[in-house]
Scaffold this motif. Structure first.
Motif, mmCIF file in Angstrom:
data_model
loop_
_atom_site.group_PDB
_atom_site.id
_atom_site.type_symbol
_atom_site.label_atom_id
_atom_site.label_comp_id
_atom_site.label_asym_id
_atom_site.label_seq_id
_atom_site.Cartn_x
_atom_site.Cartn_y
_atom_site.Cartn_z
ATOM 1 N N GLN A 267 44.345 39.695 32.866
ATOM 2 C CA GLN A 267 44.370 40.960 33.592
ATOM 3 C C GLN A 267 45.586 41.798 33.203
ATOM 4 O O GLN A 267 45.482 43.016 33.006
ATOM 5 N N GLY A 284 39.001 41.363 35.751
ATOM 6 C CA GLY A 284 38.939 40.475 36.903
ATOM 7 C C GLY A 284 37.606 39.774 37.047
ATOM 8 O O GLY A 284 37.415 38.979 37.971
ATOM 9 N N GLU A 333 46.517 36.626 44.633
ATOM 10 C CA GLU A 333 45.158 36.492 44.102
ATOM 11 C C GLU A 333 45.012 35.219 43.269
ATOM 12 O O GLU A 333 43.924 34.637 43.200
#
Length: 507
Positions: A267, A284, A333
C-alpha cells in the motif's frame, strides 16, 4: 568512552551545532531526544554510543570523532526491570526498501521523509549510489534521491547487493532500463530455501527474460509495447507484488494483477506511485489495476508509514516484562488480528482513537499494555496473508507464549528454518519443543534466566531473544547483532527510553 574523551566529543558536537546555526532544542528534535540530553552531551556528562555518534555525523554531514569501529557489535542486557512510559513506532523497513527501489522510476527528485536508518536501507543506498544515483541525507532521517539520465549498472556494488534480499526488487524498476545487465544473487536472512521463481513468473508477463548464471542473474529487457496485460500471481508475496507493480507503473498500457498482496508495504508503494501520477485502482485489495506512465519526471516528497512489525516488537517488550507501556503510532489496520489474539490470551490492552499517519492514508492508534495473567490460546497461532496475522509478527508470540499458562502451538508454515531458531529461547529458560521445521510447542509460564547467546542469522528470532532478555533477571549478552540492525533503528536505545537497560559493546 572515558570522561576526557566525552568532554572532547562534547566540544566537537557544540562546534558542529554552532556551524549549522541550530539551537540545542533543534538538534534534540532531529535526534528525537530532549534538550537537556543535548546539554549533557555537550558538557561531556553523557557517554555516547557508536550508534549515536554515527547519527550525529549523518545529521551534520561531517566527522564528529574518529573512533575504531570493530566489525562485530553486541548487546548487554540487564533484565528483570519493569518498563514504563511511551515510545513511538518508526517507519517501515519493508516499505522503505521498496520506495528506494521505486525511486528509480522517477526522473525527478524523490525525498523520503523519516526513512528508517537501518542496515537494510544502507545496503540499498550503497547499491543505488554505486550505479550513479545521488543519495543525500538531509538530516538524520530524510533522504533525497536523484537518478542520472543513464544508470551505470555495470558498476553495481556486488558486496552490498548480496547482503540484502531486497536487491531482487530492482528488476521491476529496471525493466527496460538497458538491453542487458547482470544482477547479483539476493542475500538477507537465512530462512531456508526462498525461491525467486514467483518474481520471475510475474516479470515474464512483461516480456522480461532472466537467466540464472554463476552468482548472478543475466537480465534481458523486453521490447517496447503498449499492450494491456492481466495475470494471476501464483504466490501472494509482498515483494513479488511490489516488483510487478513497479514494472507496470512505467510500462505503457494497463496491467491487472490478481492475487496481489494488499499488505502494508504494498500500500505504501502504491501511495508513492499515486504521487508520481500513476493510476492504481484497488489498493488494499487483491486485485490491482495499474495504468502505466512510460515517462515520469516529478519532484515528490513522501513519508513512509509506520512499521507494524516494530509495533509488535515494542508491544511484546511491554507484555513480556509485565509492564504498562504505551506504544504510539501503531498502524492498526495491520495489527488487528495480533491484538485480538493477545486479548484472547488474557492480555489487557488499551487502544486509543484513530488518527492519520503523515502519509495521509494509514490509520494509527496508540496501544497501552497492562500487567496481565496470560493463558495459552485454545487454537494454534499461525500466520496468513494480510489481513491475517502477519508472517513477520508470528515469532513474537513464541516469547509471549512463554509468559502464558499452558501449551501453545505455533505453526510457521512459510519458512523452513525460522521455527528452529526459536528454540534458542530455551537458553533463557523457555520450554520450546521443536515438532518439525515448521511447528513448535511453547510451554509456560517461563522463569526467564540470563544467558549469553549468539544472534541467529534471522531477524525476527534474533529480536525475540533480545526481548526475552528484558524479562530475564541478571545480565545477558546477545552477540553479533548485525542481523537486528538490518531491520531496526536504534532498538536498544529506544527500549532504554522506557526503562530497559541495554548497552552496546564491542570486543
Amino acid at each position: 568512552m572515558t570522561q576526557p574523551t566525552a568532554e572532547h566529543v562534547g566540544l566537537l558536537l557544540r562546534d558542529a551545532r554552532g556551524e549549522k546555526g541550530w539551537t540545542q532544542g533543534q538538534l534534540a528534535t532531529e535526534l528525537g531526544t530532549s534538550q537537556s540530553a543535548i546539554a549533557r552531551m555537550e558538557q561531556g556528562k553523557q557517554n555516547l554510543s557508536l550508534r549515536m555518534i554515527e547519527r550525529l555525523e549523518a545529521i551534520f554531514g561531517r566527522s564528529i570523532v574518529k573512533v575504531g569501529r570493530p566489525q562485530m557489535t553486541h548487546l548487554r542486557v540487564e533484565g528483570g526491570r519493569t518498563l514504563s512510559g511511551e515510545v513511538d513506532v518508526n517507519s517501515s523497513k519493508n516499505a522503505g526498501v521498496a520506495l528506494l527501489c521505486a525511486s528509480l522510476i522517477n526522473r525527478g527528485t524523490t525525498t523520503l521523509r523519516r526513512l528508517a536508518r537501518i542496515e537494510e536501507v544502507n545496503r540499498i543506498v550503497e547499491v543505488l549510489t554505486s550505479i550513479g544515483v545521488e543519495c543525500t541525507w538531509l538530516n538524520g532521517s530524510d533522504l533525497r534521491i536523484r537518478r542520472p539520465e543513464v544508470l551505470d549498472l555495470a558498476s553495481m556494488d556486488v558486496d552490498a547487493a548480496r547482503r540484502t534480499r531486497s536487491v531482487i526488487m530492482l528488476l521491476g524498476p529496471l525493466l527496460d532500463e538497458t538491453a542487458e545487465y547482470h544482477l547479483p544473487y539476493a542475500g538477507g536472512c537465512d530462512l531456508g530455501t526462498r525461491t525467486v521463481e514467483p518474481h520471475m513468473q510475474a516479470l515474464r508477463q512483461f516480456g522480461l527474460t532472466v537467466e540464472a548464471k554463476s552468482g548472478f542473474y543475466a537480465v534481458a529487457a523486453p521490447p517496447a509495447d503498449g499492450h494491456d496485460r492481466s495475470f494471476v500471481l501464483t504466490e501472494r508475496g509482498d515483494t513479488v507484488t511490489e516488483n510487478a507493480i513497479m514494472a507496470a507503473a512505467h510500462r505503457q498500457g494497463t496491467t491487472v494483477i490478481r492475487n496481489a498482496s494488499p499488505n502494508y508495504m504494498v500500500q505504501d508503494l502504491c501511495f508513492y506511485l499515486h504521487g508520481l501520477g500513476v493510476e492504481i485502482k484497488g489498493v488494499g485489495t487483491t486485485t490491482l489495476k495499474i495504468t502505466g506512465r512510460p515517462a515520469i519526471d516529478v519532484d515528490i516528497e513522501y513519508f513512509p508509514s509506520e512499521d507494524p512489525i516494530e509495533a509488535m516488537s515494542l508491544i511484546t517488550a511491554g507484555i513480556v516484562t509485565n509492564s504498562e507501556v504505551t506504544i504510539r503510532r501503531v498502524p492498526i489496520e495491520f495489527m488487528e488480528i495480533e491484538l485480538a489474539t493477545l486479548e484472547q490470551m488474557g492480555q489487557k490492552l488499551e487502544v486509543s482513537g484513530e488518527y492519520m499517519a503523515r502519509n495521509g492514508r494509514t490509520r494509527l492508534v496508540d496501544v497501552t499494555t497492562k500487567p496481565s495473567e496470560l493463558r495459552a490460546p485454545q487454537d494454534k497461532i499461525h500466520p496468513m496473508p494480510f489481513p491475517g496475522l502477519n508472517i513477520d509478527n508470528l515469532p513474537f508470540f513464541a516469547v509471549i507464549a512463554g509468559n502464558a499458562e499452558g501449551q501453545t502451538m505455533i505453526h510457521d508454515w512459510v519458512y523452513e528454518n525460522r521455527a528452529i531458531y526459536l528454540t534458542e529461547l530455551n537458553k533463557l529458560g523457555a520450554q520450546v519443543q521443536l515438532l518439525d521445521p515448521h511447528r513448535i510447542y511453547v510451554n509456560g509460564p517461563t522463569k526467564w534466566r540470563a544467558a549469553e547467546i549468539g544472534c541467529p542469522p534471522a531477524l525476527r528470532p534474533a529480536a525475540c531473544l533480545l526481548l526475552a532478555m528484558l524479562a530475564a533477571r541478571g545480565t545477558s549478552e546477545l552477540r553479533n547483532i548485525y542481523v537486528i540492525e538490518r531491520g531496526y533503528e536504534d532498538l536498544a536505545e529506544r527500549l532504554n527510553t522506557i526503562g530497559a537497560k541495554v548497552e552496546y559493546f564491542q570486543d
